[in-house]
Design a protein around this motif. Sequence first.
Motif, PDB file in Angstrom:
ATOM      1  N   SER A  53       8.804  17.297   7.400  1.00 15.59           N
ATOM      2  CA  SER A  53       9.904  17.356   8.475  1.00 15.59           C
ATOM      3  C   SER A  53      11.197  18.140   8.369  1.00 15.59           C
ATOM      4  O   SER A  53      12.202  17.933   9.017  1.00 15.59           O
ATOM      5  N   ARG A  63      13.266  22.066  14.027  1.00 15.64           N
ATOM      6  CA  ARG A  63      13.786  21.480  12.792  1.00 15.64           C
ATOM      7  C   ARG A  63      14.964  22.144  12.147  1.00 15.64           C
ATOM      8  O   ARG A  63      15.678  21.665  11.187  1.00 15.64           O
ATOM      9  N   GLN A  76      17.933  20.988  18.785  1.00 16.97           N
ATOM     10  CA  GLN A  76      17.706  20.499  17.581  1.00 16.97           C
ATOM     11  C   GLN A  76      17.349  19.212  17.259  1.00 16.97           C
ATOM     12  O   GLN A  76      17.900  18.463  18.140  1.00 16.97           O
ATOM     13  N   VAL A  77      16.580  18.723  16.502  1.00 15.28           N
ATOM     14  CA  VAL A  77      16.386  17.597  16.068  1.00 15.28           C
ATOM     15  C   VAL A  77      17.555  17.023  15.250  1.00 15.28           C
ATOM     16  O   VAL A  77      18.071  17.696  14.239  1.00 15.28           O
ATOM     17  N   PRO A 128      16.136  14.948  10.339  1.00 14.39           N
ATOM     18  CA  PRO A 128      14.544  15.282   9.927  1.00 14.39           C
ATOM     19  C   PRO A 128      13.702  14.073   9.885  1.00 14.39           C
ATOM     20  O   PRO A 128      12.624  14.221  10.351  1.00 14.39           O
ATOM     21  N   TRP A 169      11.974  13.573  13.258  1.00 17.90           N
ATOM     22  CA  TRP A 169      10.992  14.634  13.606  1.00 17.90           C
ATOM     23  C   TRP A 169       9.473  14.055  13.968  1.00 17.90           C
ATOM     24  O   TRP A 169       8.965  13.515  12.746  1.00 17.90           O
ATOM     25  N   ASP A 170       8.648  14.048  15.077  1.00 21.01           N
ATOM     26  CA  ASP A 170       7.576  13.771  15.150  1.00 21.01           C
ATOM     27  C   ASP A 170       6.496  14.637  15.883  1.00 21.01           C
ATOM     28  O   ASP A 170       5.690  14.307  16.497  1.00 21.01           O
ATOM     29  N   LEU A 209      10.137  17.703  20.145  1.00 18.17           N
ATOM     30  CA  LEU A 209      11.464  17.437  20.541  1.00 18.17           C
ATOM     31  C   LEU A 209      11.517  16.862  21.865  1.00 18.17           C
ATOM     32  O   LEU A 209      10.772  17.288  22.882  1.00 18.17           O
ATOM     33  N   ASN A 246      15.118  12.163  20.094  1.00 23.87           N
ATOM     34  CA  ASN A 246      15.589  12.762  18.684  1.00 23.87           C
ATOM     35  C   ASN A 246      16.520  14.015  18.940  1.00 23.87           C
ATOM     36  O   ASN A 246      16.912  14.716  17.846  1.00 23.87           O
ATOM     37  N   ARG A 247      16.845  14.537  20.144  1.00 29.48           N
ATOM     38  CA  ARG A 247      17.710  15.690  20.162  1.00 29.48           C
ATOM     39  C   ARG A 247      19.088  15.251  19.687  1.00 29.48           C
ATOM     40  O   ARG A 247      19.633  14.148  19.904  1.00 29.48           O
TER      41      ARG A 247
END
Lengths: 297, 161
Positions: free
Chosen positions: A31, A52, A111-112, A115, A118-119, A122, A126-127
Motif C-alpha cells: 500500500s 499512492r 492521491q490516496v 496508505p 488504498w484498495d 482511487l 479515499n481521495r
Amino acid sequence: MIEQIRNQARKLLEDGDVDVVIGYAEGSDPSRTTPVFIRKAKDVDKLIYDPRCINSLPLYLNKRHEYTRKGWKKTAIIGKGCDIRAIVQLIAENQLKRDEIYILGVPCEGQVSHPEKWDGSLHDGNRATKCIGCDVMTPHETDFFPGTKPDVDRSSPYEVTSPKVANLMELELDKRFAFWRTDFDRCFKCYACREVCPHCSCNVCITDETTPSWIDPAAHKKGVFSWHLTRAMHLVGRCTGCGECTRACPMDIQVDLFNQRMKEVVQESYSYKPGYSLEDKHPLITYQVDDREDFIK
Amino acid sequence: MGKKIEIHDFEPKIMAFVCKWCTYSGADLAGTSRMDYSPNVRMIRLPCSGRIDPQFMIKAFEQGADGVIISGCHPGDCHYNEGNYYARRRNTTFRQLMDFHGIDIERIEFSWISAAEAIKWTEVIDAFTEKVRELGRHPQYDDEIVDPYAQFLVQKDQESA
C-alpha cells in the motif's frame, strides 16, 4: 505513461545531463511507495507512479537538507502538479535556481489520503482532500511531460477544500479556541510538521534557538500554541497546500487548517496564489501604498 | 490637570511594542508634557514597526499579557521608508490568524502615532485599557503560563518543609 518517464530519465542519466533522478519506488508494503534517488541508468525501472505517490518530493530540494550539499549539479525530479507548485515557490523565493532542476511532470488524477485506505483504486472514499478542486492535475511548469498539455484556466481564486475551515469560521470564538485546545493537547512537539514541510527553510529553526528561547521545545503544554501559530505565520503566503504537515502528524492534528485559512486570507487581501509564478514575490515581503488598513486606528 | 485615581477590580496587563522614531517619541512627549494616561501599559522600544515580529505578540500573550498594542509611524513617514508598510501587511494576516485560532482580536490594537501626537497616544492607551478591562483577563493560555519546571521546584520545597 510511466514508460515515457523512465525512458526520459534513462536518457538524461546516460547523457549525463542530470546527476540524480528523484522519484517514487515500491515501498515496504503493497500500500506504500517510497521516495527513491536514482543515480545509475540501470536502476531507472524502479520508478513508478500511481495514486499512492502522495509524498512531497520537493522537500529534498530544500537547502536545509543534506541532499542539496552532495555536489549534484542538476537534479531531475518527478513532480505531480502540487509538488511542482512547491518547486515553483522555492524558485520564487531564491531557494533554488530554475536551471538546477529538470522537472519530469506527470499527469495526476488525485492521491490516496492514507496508505491504509488504498484498495487498488482511487475513489471518492479515499481521495485526499487537497485533490478536490485541484487545478494542476496537468502540471503548469515542466521540462518534460508525457503527451500534450491541454490549456487549463488557473486564474480562479484559491478554494478551501477542507470543510472544517468553514465550519470553524462559523463557530464562536470560544468554541473555536476549545477546538484547538483539545487538538493541541495531543501535540508533544515532535516537529514532524516542520520536517516534512518543503518551505521551512531556516537553517536554525526558531524553536531550536536557545538564546533567547522563543518557543519552549519540550514536550509539555507550554509553547504548543506558540509553536503552531509561529509555524502558520511563517508560512503565510508561501504554503502551497501539499498537506504533508497533517499527513505526517502522529497525533492526527489538522495543522494545515491554519495554512488553508491563511491562503484564503492572502487571496482575499492581496489576490496572491503561491506556487504559480516564478517571479512574483510573496505578499509579506512586498507592499502597496494603498493596502487595506481598516483595522488600524 | 491630574486625573482622579479610580480603583478597579481588575487591572489589565498591556504590552506595547512601539517604533522608536514616532510612537516612543510621542509617548516621551506625553511624559515631558506631564500628561496622564493609564499606567497599565508596558512599552518595548524597537527600531521600527517593521521590526515587530508576530513572535513578540504571541510570546506576550503566552506570558500573561491581556492586550497588545503595536504602534509606529504613519504611512509615508517611516524612518526607513517602508518598514511600516510591511508591518501593516504582516498584521493584517496575523490578526486573521489569531481570529481563526480563537483569540479575540479586540485584544490586539494597531495604531499610527507620530512623535507629535502625544494626545493621541494618551487617548489610544486610555481607550484600549478600558476596552481590555471590560474584556477581562485573558485566560486562554493559563495552563501554559505555569512553568512546569518551576512547579516541580515548588512541590519539592513543600515536601521538604
